[in-house]
Scaffold this motif. Structure first.
Motif, PDB file in Angstrom:
ATOM      1  N   ALA A 237     -30.093  -2.252 -87.562  1.00 41.73           N
ATOM      2  CA  ALA A 237     -28.791  -1.638 -87.297  1.00 41.73           C
ATOM      3  C   ALA A 237     -27.703  -2.495 -87.927  1.00 41.73           C
ATOM      4  O   ALA A 237     -27.875  -3.707 -88.053  1.00 41.73           O
ATOM      5  N   PRO A 238     -26.627  -1.849 -88.302  1.00 38.04           N
ATOM      6  CA  PRO A 238     -26.315  -0.427 -88.152  1.00 38.04           C
ATOM      7  C   PRO A 238     -26.936   0.411 -89.264  1.00 38.04           C
ATOM      8  O   PRO A 238     -27.228  -0.088 -90.347  1.00 38.04           O
ATOM      9  N   SER A 239     -27.107   1.689 -88.972  1.00 40.72           N
ATOM     10  CA  SER A 239     -27.539   2.631 -89.996  1.00 40.72           C
ATOM     11  C   SER A 239     -26.347   2.906 -90.917  1.00 40.72           C
ATOM     12  O   SER A 239     -25.199   2.559 -90.595  1.00 40.72           O
ATOM     13  N   LEU A 240     -26.595   3.541 -92.044  1.00 42.92           N
ATOM     14  CA  LEU A 240     -25.487   3.872 -92.946  1.00 42.92           C
ATOM     15  C   LEU A 240     -24.478   4.795 -92.277  1.00 42.92           C
ATOM     16  O   LEU A 240     -23.271   4.528 -92.338  1.00 42.92           O
ATOM     17  N   PRO A 241     -24.907   5.861 -91.588  1.00 45.72           N
ATOM     18  CA  PRO A 241     -23.910   6.690 -90.898  1.00 45.72           C
ATOM     19  C   PRO A 241     -23.101   5.902 -89.858  1.00 45.72           C
ATOM     20  O   PRO A 241     -21.881   6.091 -89.748  1.00 45.72           O
ATOM     21  N   GLU A 242     -23.753   5.010 -89.126  1.00 45.39           N
ATOM     22  CA  GLU A 242     -23.028   4.201 -88.136  1.00 45.39           C
ATOM     23  C   GLU A 242     -22.013   3.283 -88.808  1.00 45.39           C
ATOM     24  O   GLU A 242     -20.891   3.115 -88.315  1.00 45.39           O
ATOM     25  N   ALA A 243     -22.395   2.677 -89.934  1.00 45.76           N
ATOM     26  CA  ALA A 243     -21.483   1.774 -90.641  1.00 45.76           C
ATOM     27  C   ALA A 243     -20.290   2.530 -91.209  1.00 45.76           C
ATOM     28  O   ALA A 243     -19.152   2.036 -91.166  1.00 45.76           O
ATOM     29  N   ILE A 244     -20.529   3.722 -91.735  1.00 47.10           N
ATOM     30  CA  ILE A 244     -19.422   4.539 -92.246  1.00 47.10           C
ATOM     31  C   ILE A 244     -18.489   4.915 -91.106  1.00 47.10           C
ATOM     32  O   ILE A 244     -17.267   4.796 -91.222  1.00 47.10           O
ATOM     33  N   ASP A 245     -19.052   5.377 -89.991  1.00 48.80           N
ATOM     34  CA  ASP A 245     -18.228   5.740 -88.828  1.00 48.80           C
ATOM     35  C   ASP A 245     -17.385   4.553 -88.360  1.00 48.80           C
ATOM     36  O   ASP A 245     -16.200   4.705 -88.044  1.00 48.80           O
ATOM     37  N   ALA A 246     -17.980   3.363 -88.323  1.00 46.55           N
ATOM     38  CA  ALA A 246     -17.249   2.172 -87.885  1.00 46.55           C
ATOM     39  C   ALA A 246     -16.140   1.822 -88.866  1.00 46.55           C
ATOM     40  O   ALA A 246     -15.033   1.427 -88.448  1.00 46.55           O
ATOM     41  N   ALA A 247     -16.404   1.956 -90.157  1.00 45.36           N
ATOM     42  CA  ALA A 247     -15.373   1.647 -91.156  1.00 45.36           C
ATOM     43  C   ALA A 247     -14.184   2.597 -91.006  1.00 45.36           C
ATOM     44  O   ALA A 247     -13.027   2.160 -91.041  1.00 45.36           O
ATOM     45  N   VAL A 248     -14.468   3.881 -90.822  1.00 45.09           N
ATOM     46  CA  VAL A 248     -13.386   4.853 -90.635  1.00 45.09           C
ATOM     47  C   VAL A 248     -12.627   4.554 -89.348  1.00 45.09           C
ATOM     48  O   VAL A 248     -11.392   4.576 -89.318  1.00 45.09           O
TER      49      VAL A 248
END
Length: 125
Positions: free
Chosen positions: A46-57
């Motif tokens: 972790a984090p997955s790519l979707p999780e990392a993108i969500d966190a960046a946003v």
């Protein structure tokens, strides 16, 4: 506009596998202090790519560069990543999410790797 760089790698079951990627993240962050720099993994970590993108946003990024830290472009980068990025674009239409070329295919990376191979071989390692 806030920028985020996400270094994206495969992942492994052994937590120590992420060490080089985390050191790369730290070096990139030191050279790009105005950017958010994070890591993401395809599987096992972790984090997955979707999780990392969500966190960046969530942290305010409006431009997100995904950097595949793979030696070569394989099925994951050609098939899996575009699907994840399309879903992220739907979740975050306000963000410009871009996929950079695979890091291992960059000429400078290949030259650096060749230098290390030759240096190590000359030292008999």
């Amino acid at each position: 506009m806030s920028e985020a760089l996400i270094l994206f790698a495969h992942g492994a079951r052994d937590p120590s596998w992420a060490g080089p990627l985390e050191r790369l993240r730290d070096r990139v962050a030191a050279r790009a202090p105005a950017s958010q720099v994070g890591v993401a993994f395809l599987e096992f970590m972790a984090p997955s790519l979707p999780e990392a993108i969500d966190a960046a946003v969530a942290s305010g990024a409006t431009r997100i560069e995904i950097v595949p830290v793979f030696l070569a472009q394989g099925g994951h980068v050609r098939r899996d990543v575009p699907v994840m990025l399309e879903a992220a674009a739907i979740r975050h239409p306000q963000a410009d999410i871009r996929l950079q070329p695979v890091l291992g295919e960059a000429q400078a990376v290949l030259d650096a790797m060749a230098d290390v191979v030759l240096r190590e071989a000359a030292q008999g390692r």
